[in-house]
Scaffold this active site. Sequence first.
Site, mmCIF file in Angstrom:
data_model
loop_
_atom_site.group_PDB
_atom_site.id
_atom_site.type_symbol
_atom_site.label_atom_id
_atom_site.label_comp_id
_atom_site.label_asym_id
_atom_site.label_seq_id
_atom_site.Cartn_x
_atom_site.Cartn_y
_atom_site.Cartn_z
ATOM 1 N N GLY A 80 0.687 -1.364 0.103
ATOM 2 C CA GLY A 80 0.023 -0.040 0.127
ATOM 3 C C GLY A 80 0.752 1.562 -0.096
ATOM 4 N N SER A 129 1.220 -7.933 -0.092
ATOM 5 C CA SER A 129 0.166 -9.103 0.496
ATOM 6 C C SER A 129 0.429 -10.062 -0.477
ATOM 7 C CB SER A 129 -1.418 -8.448 0.341
ATOM 8 O OG SER A 129 -1.571 -8.206 -1.007
ATOM 9 N N GLU A 130 1.102 -10.091 -1.338
ATOM 10 C CA GLU A 130 1.390 -11.079 -2.522
ATOM 11 C C GLU A 130 2.736 -11.782 -2.174
ATOM 12 O OE1 GLU A 130 -0.913 -12.389 -4.088
ATOM 13 O OE2 GLU A 130 -1.960 -10.640 -5.467
ATOM 14 N N HIS A 157 5.566 -8.792 -10.533
ATOM 15 C CA HIS A 157 3.984 -9.052 -10.677
ATOM 16 C C HIS A 157 3.311 -7.744 -11.054
ATOM 17 C CE1 HIS A 157 -0.093 -9.863 -9.762
ATOM 18 N NE2 HIS A 157 -0.079 -9.307 -8.643
ATOM 19 N N HIS A 212 -0.538 -6.004 -12.746
ATOM 20 C CA HIS A 212 -1.899 -6.004 -13.249
ATOM 21 C C HIS A 212 -2.202 -5.348 -14.748
ATOM 22 C CE1 HIS A 212 -3.454 -5.864 -8.988
ATOM 23 N NE2 HIS A 212 -2.598 -7.011 -9.087
ATOM 24 N N TYR A 222 6.952 -15.568 -31.768
ATOM 25 C CA TYR A 222 8.187 -16.298 -31.372
ATOM 26 C C TYR A 222 8.678 -16.006 -30.312
ATOM 27 C CZ TYR A 222 11.467 -12.786 -33.026
ATOM 28 O OH TYR A 222 12.273 -11.620 -33.112
ATOM 29 N N HIS A 262 -6.430 -11.396 -12.944
ATOM 30 C CA HIS A 262 -5.575 -10.883 -11.859
ATOM 31 C C HIS A 262 -4.574 -9.880 -12.372
ATOM 32 C CE1 HIS A 262 -3.528 -11.492 -7.702
ATOM 33 N NE2 HIS A 262 -3.032 -10.276 -8.407
ATOM 34 N N TYR A 292 20.876 -15.056 -27.595
ATOM 35 C CA TYR A 292 20.767 -13.697 -28.297
ATOM 36 C C TYR A 292 21.191 -12.639 -27.217
ATOM 37 C CZ TYR A 292 18.005 -9.653 -29.929
ATOM 38 O OH TYR A 292 17.718 -8.248 -30.552
#
Length: 230
Positions: free
Chosen positions: A59, A88-89, A107, A109, A128, A169, A224
């Site tokens: 937060g 919280s994740e 992570h 959204h 690809y 999510h 690469y």
Amino acid sequence: MAEEQRDSRDVRGVGAEEADAWGELVDTARRTVSDGLVVGTSGNVSVRVADTVLVTPSGVPYDRLAPDDVTGVDLDGRQVLGSLVPTSELPMHLAVYRSTDARAVVHTHAVHATAVSTLVSELPAIHYMTGALGGAVRVAPYATYGTDELAENMLHALADRSACLLQNHGTIAYGSTLSQAYDRTAQLEWMCHLWLTARAVPGLTPNLLTEEQVAEAGERLRGYGQRGLR
């Protein structure tokens, strides 16, 4: 001045390596906002330094994070650095570190990726660059955010992959560096945008790559770029 900075870090229990990693983590978190991959304080970023996981706090707007806000936990989730509550994740981040060789996790959204997560169980092989993520990108079944159930669903979707979608999510991707984890996140969002754009053309169906074509591209992508720059 350098000696004073080292002493200051030692007093807070934060070494030079953690301090540098925290700075890069904050820069990456801010980039997720500026690049439109998250809104507000949604999404989170972490990086592993030895057995400590530095992670964005819950937060707190990323533009307000300062060096003294460093937040870290051990691999069991016990807080070892800072006083701010971790994201919280945290269960998702720790699950990745315990199960893979990841050194960084991002992570988000992201809007196009999240949209795709509501439509299919796997992102069709539209490009690809699918090979750069280990193969077809799976969608982890929905579970409430911050739960062990979501972390478990995510791990199944990540099997032999470096990124997946989270149903209704968002996305999660990992890498050997924050830069690599972020790049994989951005590539996934771009591929989702590409697929949504192609499938929206009336009367036409996007051509998709075969598993063999994706695997061949993945092999080529491993070599690469310039050595030593990833």
